[in-house]
Write a protein that holds these residues in place. Structure first.
Motif, PDB file in Angstrom:
ATOM      1  N   ASP A 164      34.142 -25.190 -26.361  1.00 51.24           N
ATOM      2  CA  ASP A 164      33.684 -23.492 -27.047  1.00 51.24           C
ATOM      3  C   ASP A 164      34.040 -22.680 -25.777  1.00 51.24           C
ATOM      4  OD1 ASP A 164      31.784 -23.932 -25.172  1.00 51.24           O
ATOM      5  OD2 ASP A 164      30.089 -23.982 -26.318  1.00 51.24           O
ATOM      6  N   HIS A 165      34.425 -23.050 -24.614  1.00 53.48           N
ATOM      7  CA  HIS A 165      34.802 -22.214 -23.490  1.00 53.48           C
ATOM      8  C   HIS A 165      33.587 -21.474 -22.837  1.00 53.48           C
ATOM      9  CE1 HIS A 165      39.255 -22.608 -24.437  1.00 53.48           C
ATOM     10  NE2 HIS A 165      38.894 -23.522 -24.390  1.00 53.48           N
ATOM     11  N   GLU A 166      32.524 -21.747 -23.578  1.00 53.18           N
ATOM     12  CA  GLU A 166      30.926 -21.032 -23.207  1.00 53.18           C
ATOM     13  C   GLU A 166      30.174 -21.903 -22.388  1.00 53.18           C
ATOM     14  OE1 GLU A 166      29.883 -19.389 -26.639  1.00 53.18           O
ATOM     15  OE2 GLU A 166      31.514 -17.609 -26.789  1.00 53.18           O
ATOM     16  N   THR A 167      30.354 -23.287 -22.484  1.00 54.60           N
ATOM     17  CA  THR A 167      29.310 -24.160 -21.841  1.00 54.60           C
ATOM     18  C   THR A 167      30.003 -24.873 -20.877  1.00 54.60           C
ATOM     19  OG1 THR A 167      28.589 -24.056 -24.138  1.00 54.60           O
ATOM     20  CG2 THR A 167      27.714 -25.831 -22.702  1.00 54.60           C
ATOM     21  N   LEU A 168      29.031 -25.513 -19.846  1.00 53.22           N
ATOM     22  CA  LEU A 168      29.664 -26.315 -18.945  1.00 53.22           C
ATOM     23  C   LEU A 168      28.906 -27.656 -18.914  1.00 53.22           C
ATOM     24  CD1 LEU A 168      29.646 -24.076 -15.862  1.00 53.22           C
ATOM     25  CD2 LEU A 168      31.849 -24.801 -17.064  1.00 53.22           C
ATOM     26  N   VAL A 169      29.437 -28.757 -18.925  1.00 49.88           N
ATOM     27  CA  VAL A 169      28.755 -30.116 -18.844  1.00 49.88           C
ATOM     28  C   VAL A 169      28.984 -30.617 -17.484  1.00 49.88           C
ATOM     29  CG1 VAL A 169      30.507 -31.404 -19.760  1.00 49.88           C
ATOM     30  CG2 VAL A 169      28.464 -32.321 -19.979  1.00 49.88           C
ATOM     31  N   ILE A 170      27.839 -31.096 -16.838  1.00 46.21           N
ATOM     32  CA  ILE A 170      27.732 -31.461 -15.537  1.00 46.21           C
ATOM     33  C   ILE A 170      27.105 -32.858 -15.222  1.00 46.21           C
ATOM     34  CG2 ILE A 170      26.830 -31.074 -13.298  1.00 46.21           C
ATOM     35  CD1 ILE A 170      26.604 -28.181 -14.177  1.00 46.21           C
ATOM     36  N   ALA A 171      27.546 -33.870 -14.561  1.00 45.46           N
ATOM     37  CA  ALA A 171      27.064 -35.060 -14.537  1.00 45.46           C
ATOM     38  C   ALA A 171      26.124 -35.085 -13.062  1.00 45.46           C
ATOM     39  CB  ALA A 171      28.119 -36.267 -14.198  1.00 45.46           C
ATOM     40  N   ASN A 172      25.085 -35.142 -13.332  1.00 36.16           N
ATOM     41  CA  ASN A 172      24.122 -35.484 -11.855  1.00 36.16           C
ATOM     42  C   ASN A 172      23.948 -36.662 -11.439  1.00 36.16           C
ATOM     43  OD1 ASN A 172      23.682 -32.434 -11.010  1.00 36.16           O
ATOM     44  ND2 ASN A 172      22.689 -32.264 -13.183  1.00 36.16           N
ATOM     45  N   GLY A 173      24.258 -37.449 -10.474  1.00 32.66           N
ATOM     46  CA  GLY A 173      23.997 -38.453 -10.129  1.00 32.66           C
ATOM     47  C   GLY A 173      22.812 -39.139  -9.628  1.00 32.66           C
ATOM     48  N   GLY A 174      21.998 -38.395  -9.414  1.00 37.33           N
ATOM     49  CA  GLY A 174      20.648 -38.493  -9.038  1.00 37.33           C
ATOM     50  C   GLY A 174      20.533 -39.097  -7.730  1.00 37.33           C
ATOM     51  N   ILE A 175      21.286 -39.317  -7.033  1.00 39.90           N
ATOM     52  CA  ILE A 175      21.108 -39.975  -5.745  1.00 39.90           C
ATOM     53  C   ILE A 175      21.105 -39.179  -4.510  1.00 39.90           C
ATOM     54  CG2 ILE A 175      22.431 -41.841  -4.189  1.00 39.90           C
ATOM     55  CD1 ILE A 175      23.819 -42.958  -6.532  1.00 39.90           C
ATOM     56  N   GLN A 176      20.190 -39.191  -3.709  1.00 41.22           N
ATOM     57  CA  GLN A 176      20.193 -38.328  -2.591  1.00 41.22           C
ATOM     58  C   GLN A 176      20.790 -39.179  -1.480  1.00 41.22           C
ATOM     59  OE1 GLN A 176      16.202 -37.349  -1.075  1.00 41.22           O
ATOM     60  NE2 GLN A 176      16.951 -36.385   0.542  1.00 41.22           N
ATOM     61  N   THR A 177      21.846 -38.664  -0.853  1.00 41.59           N
ATOM     62  CA  THR A 177      22.511 -39.339   0.072  1.00 41.59           C
ATOM     63  C   THR A 177      22.370 -38.652   1.506  1.00 41.59           C
ATOM     64  OG1 THR A 177      24.438 -38.004  -0.599  1.00 41.59           O
ATOM     65  CG2 THR A 177      24.116 -40.381  -1.298  1.00 41.59           C
ATOM     66  N   ASP A 178      22.924 -39.430   2.657  1.00 36.57           N
ATOM     67  CA  ASP A 178      22.816 -39.089   3.985  1.00 36.57           C
ATOM     68  C   ASP A 178      24.357 -38.728   4.120  1.00 36.57           C
ATOM     69  OD1 ASP A 178      23.563 -38.933   6.724  1.00 36.57           O
ATOM     70  OD2 ASP A 178      21.649 -39.734   7.221  1.00 36.57           O
ATOM     71  N   VAL A 179      24.634 -37.528   4.310  1.00 38.33           N
ATOM     72  CA  VAL A 179      26.192 -37.170   4.368  1.00 38.33           C
ATOM     73  C   VAL A 179      26.914 -37.750   5.690  1.00 38.33           C
ATOM     74  CG1 VAL A 179      25.801 -34.933   3.154  1.00 38.33           C
ATOM     75  CG2 VAL A 179      25.680 -34.873   5.477  1.00 38.33           C
ATOM     76  N   HIS A 180      26.212 -38.214   6.641  1.00 34.90           N
ATOM     77  CA  HIS A 180      26.780 -38.620   7.703  1.00 34.90           C
ATOM     78  C   HIS A 180      27.332 -40.104   7.388  1.00 34.90           C
ATOM     79  CE1 HIS A 180      25.674 -35.127   9.861  1.00 34.90           C
ATOM     80  NE2 HIS A 180      24.418 -35.523   9.504  1.00 34.90           N
ATOM     81  N   ASP A 181      26.500 -40.992   6.903  1.00 29.10           N
ATOM     82  CA  ASP A 181      26.823 -42.547   6.348  1.00 29.10           C
ATOM     83  C   ASP A 181      26.877 -42.674   5.338  1.00 29.10           C
ATOM     84  OD1 ASP A 181      24.223 -42.709   5.999  1.00 29.10           O
ATOM     85  OD2 ASP A 181      23.758 -43.926   7.744  1.00 29.10           O
ATOM     86  N   ARG A 182      26.883 -41.928   4.233  1.00 26.59           N
ATOM     87  CA  ARG A 182      26.817 -42.032   2.889  1.00 26.59           C
ATOM     88  C   ARG A 182      25.590 -43.106   2.387  1.00 26.59           C
ATOM     89  NH1 ARG A 182      31.821 -41.337  -0.301  1.00 26.59           N
ATOM     90  NH2 ARG A 182      31.428 -43.532  -1.293  1.00 26.59           N
ATOM     91  N   SER A 183      24.468 -43.371   3.224  1.00 24.41           N
ATOM     92  CA  SER A 183      23.609 -44.251   2.818  1.00 24.41           C
ATOM     93  C   SER A 183      22.611 -43.466   1.830  1.00 24.41           C
ATOM     94  CB  SER A 183      22.796 -44.399   4.021  1.00 24.41           C
ATOM     95  OG  SER A 183      22.233 -43.265   4.301  1.00 24.41           O
TER      96      SER A 183
END
Length: 357
Positions: A164-183
């Motif tokens: 419809d060009h008026e809506t976005l769909v977003i996949a939220n993975g739900g995981i909190q990660t440490d950006v330094h080691d991806r844990s």
């Protein structure tokens, strides 16, 4: 001597000159990131027969790309959590712009253009707590960042513009990660969700997975009529065989797509990519860990599997699906199985992104 009238006419002619389109770079059908035999990384344009239309270098491992809808211009996203997104001219590989997220953010591997190509949406998360954001970039102002809004979840990974060009769909993975080691920091209480927003970011719908809250929603597929498919990756107890695909239509309930137990176990809890088929009548997911492609009907019934070592990239194709693997292989997957097309001297990364959708 150039007259004022001639000068103005030349400006008008220049402004009327159409931007160079995808036909100028060999009419590629897909974008795919890869690692070459020399250890360098690149973004390639691939035709439907598997041949390369172009390749442009990347400074580090890429994850996914986004193709401008009309110009031969692509954005290569770093593997999450990433700090670069490169806008490149696909004619000659020239770097047009380098995008950097705000200081407290990282890119999460995916993004998409608006249908008119005027905006780029980037998927981001905050460093401290992995709270999700969608960045807005004005492509007609040298990709200036002009705003952002919440993804309404944690650890967003993929985004699409609805038909419809008026809506976005977003996949939220739900995981909190440490950006330094991806844990991963919150597996016991992680909460993935599928979100629909208006273009200004206001929340329209949010859908959780109460029976599978440790099934991270990762990647999206979108059919022209608004049917959404999403692939998941299991973060819970090992040895389980959770479903890894679901379908959804706005205003309705989720449809969980379950394969037979043996097939589900073979996926090793991991779906890497998802795509509808070329005719839209079925949908498939891949598992590089399991070396499998699983096909489902548009209603969610399991149709069968194809075995292929390290298969991950997947996109629609006139004969079904185009798939890629980490050994350089490209193949077409359809109702009768897999047909090899080509093998590149490269290792294809996770995704194939269709151009022109």
């Amino acid at each position: 001597m150039t007259t004022r009238r001639a000068f103005l006419a030349s400006l008008l002619a220049a402004s009327a000159t159409p931007a160079v389109g995808w036909a100028a770079v060999g009419d590629p059908a897909y974008l795919a990131a890869a690692k070459g035999p020399d250890g360098g990384y690149f973004l390639a344009g691939l035709r439907a027969d598997g041949s390369e239309a172009f390749r442009v270098p990347l400074p580090a491992r890429g994850h996914a790309g986004a193709a401008h809808p009309s110009r031969a211009e692509a954005v290569g996203f770093a593997r999450r959590p990433g700090t670069y997104a490169l806008v490149v001219d696909c004619r000659d590989g020239a770097l047009l712009h380098q995008l950097t997220p705000p200081a407290d953010r990282v890119f999460n591997g995916h993004g998409t253009f608006s249908p008119d190509g005027k905006l780029l949406y980037t998927v981001e998360q905050r460093v401290d707590d992995s709270e999700g954001f969608i960045g807005l970039w004005d492509t007609e102002a040298n990709y200036a960042r002009i705003g952002e809004f919440a993804s309404h979840g944690v650890g967003p990974h993929d985004i699409r513009v609805m038909p419809d060009h008026e809506t976005l769909v977003i996949a939220n993975g739900g995981i909190q990660t440490d950006v330094h080691d991806r844990s991963k920091l919150n597996i016991d209480v992680m909460r993935p969700n599928l979100v629909y927003t208006a273009l200004d970011g206001s929340l329209l719908e949010s859908h959780d997975l109460p029976d599978f809250h440790q099934n991270s929603i990762r990647h999206l597929a979108l059919r022209d009529d608004g049917l959404v498919g999403f692939a998941m990756q299991w973060e819970g107890e090992q040895g389980m065989a959770p479903p890894l695909l679901a379908l959804h239509r706005m205003g309705e309930e989720l449809v969980i797509c379950q394969a037979p137990l043996g097939d589900e176990l073979a996926m090793d809890g991991y779906a890497g990519s998802v795509s509808f088929s070329g005719d839209g009548r079925e949908i498939a997911i891949t598992s590089p860990r399991g070396g499998r492609v699983h096909r489902f009907s548009e209603g969610g019934a399991f149709l069968g599997s194809v075995s292929r070592a390290d298969v991950c990239g997947l996109a629609r194709h006139p004969e079904g699906y185009m798939a890629s693997d980490g050994l350089g292989g490209l193949l077409v997957v359809g109702p009768k199985g897999a047909t090899p097309l080509r093998r590149a001297d490269a290792s294809w990364d996770n995704h194939m992104v269709p151009i022109g959708v």
